[in-house]
Motif scaffolding. Sequence first.
Motif, PDB file in Angstrom:
ATOM      1  N   MET A  73     -13.408  35.503  14.301  1.00 24.04           N
ATOM      2  CA  MET A  73     -12.079  36.007  14.617  1.00 24.04           C
ATOM      3  C   MET A  73     -11.093  35.493  13.586  1.00 24.04           C
ATOM      4  O   MET A  73     -11.226  34.360  13.127  1.00 24.04           O
ATOM      5  N   ASN A  74     -10.120  36.328  13.219  1.00 22.78           N
ATOM      6  CA  ASN A  74      -9.206  35.957  12.130  1.00 22.78           C
ATOM      7  C   ASN A  74      -8.176  34.921  12.520  1.00 22.78           C
ATOM      8  O   ASN A  74      -7.927  33.972  11.783  1.00 22.78           O
ATOM      9  N   MET A  75      -7.526  35.155  13.668  1.00 24.43           N
ATOM     10  CA  MET A  75      -6.426  34.265  14.067  1.00 24.43           C
ATOM     11  C   MET A  75      -6.485  34.129  15.574  1.00 24.43           C
ATOM     12  O   MET A  75      -6.471  35.135  16.282  1.00 24.43           O
ATOM     13  N   LEU A  76      -6.557  32.906  16.044  1.00 22.75           N
ATOM     14  CA  LEU A  76      -6.829  32.680  17.459  1.00 22.75           C
ATOM     15  C   LEU A  76      -5.922  31.626  18.068  1.00 22.75           C
ATOM     16  O   LEU A  76      -5.744  30.543  17.504  1.00 22.75           O
TER      17      LEU A  76
ATOM     18  N   VAL C  70      -6.179  33.959  22.881  1.00 23.48           N
ATOM     19  CA  VAL C  70      -5.498  35.197  22.538  1.00 23.48           C
ATOM     20  C   VAL C  70      -5.768  35.434  21.060  1.00 23.48           C
ATOM     21  O   VAL C  70      -5.459  34.584  20.214  1.00 23.48           O
ATOM     22  N   GLN C  71      -6.385  36.580  20.753  1.00 24.14           N
ATOM     23  CA  GLN C  71      -6.614  36.917  19.354  1.00 24.14           C
ATOM     24  C   GLN C  71      -5.330  37.519  18.810  1.00 24.14           C
ATOM     25  O   GLN C  71      -4.793  38.468  19.380  1.00 24.14           O
ATOM     26  N   LEU C  72      -4.834  36.947  17.716  1.00 25.97           N
ATOM     27  CA  LEU C  72      -3.529  37.329  17.174  1.00 25.97           C
ATOM     28  C   LEU C  72      -3.694  38.115  15.883  1.00 25.97           C
ATOM     29  O   LEU C  72      -4.679  37.924  15.159  1.00 25.97           O
TER      30      LEU C  72
END
Lengths: 92, 136, 96
Positions: A73-76, C70-72
């Motif tokens: 995942m890129n940003m969590l 929460v995936q941003l």
Amino acid sequence: MDPSSSGIQEPFDLIRLSLSERVFVKLRGDRELSGILHAYDGHMNLILSDVEETIMIVDEEGQGAVNIAKRKMNMLFVRGDGVILVSPPSRT
Amino acid sequence: MDSLIPFTTSGSLVDCVDRKMLVVLRDGRKLQGVLRSYDQFANLVLEDTVERIYHQDVFAELKRGLFLIRGENVVLLGEIDLDQEDDVPLRQVDWETLEPYHRQDVAAKKHREDIKAQVLFERKGFCKEGGEGDGY
Amino acid sequence: MLIFSVFKTLTDQTVTVELKNDLSITGVLKSVDQFLNIRLDSIKVLDETRHPHMMAVKNCFIRGSVVRYVQLPAEHVDTQLLEDATRREAAAQAKR
């Protein structure tokens, strides 16, 4: 520069040293994360980027063998109440 | 100029009042009813509440009446789209018929979760997520 | 307050909220509060057949305490700004 801001007084100071570094996070339940730490707060809420998540899967039939599944995942944002520990990535 | 959205619990819930809502509770129950009131803790008053159970492509309902729900037990509050509701491809059956299947599903799931938690605790140092009553 | 502020800047962005029970919901972040309760619009549930109760739901309010992740959207997060703000908040906490 305020000297106390670079000393390690308490556990959160250790985490502060890991900002913009890769960390290993162990979560409650069945997950582990590896990601670059960009933010945290007093609840241990975290924001990580370039994350690799490892999910433990228990095989009920085969004597409870543990398999893993990975996800990127890129940003969590990670909610702090699920965090068991945060540490530098394990050195192999 | 953009309107200031009040970033409060009340602000998030204000336009749900008098609407038919789905409430998922931490013990896994799914309730549907008309939201009449709420507060800053997300305590809710739900009128004409119906409890629903699901099994494969079938569901059943039981009338439950007026509920005051303590906010800490709420997982999520969903606004039901009354148009989409008719398109849901599930068949309705009697509560008495479906309830044993549902109970079986719940027991099987709990059994799997217990085994998994035990193995992960002993072998990998994980501890249980969530606290009591987390059947959702 | 740091994380609350981050979420406030992400309103109207598409995020994916993963709950502690493995339910994943993608939607537009409409609101957040100090407890990190989240309001999502135009939701899409991952693996909808496993969660049939969500089929007719288009918007929802999610209690912060049940969120795992929460995936941003990475392009809307300024990591340098975040790190600076975190250091400032950590320093402010230490002074107390």
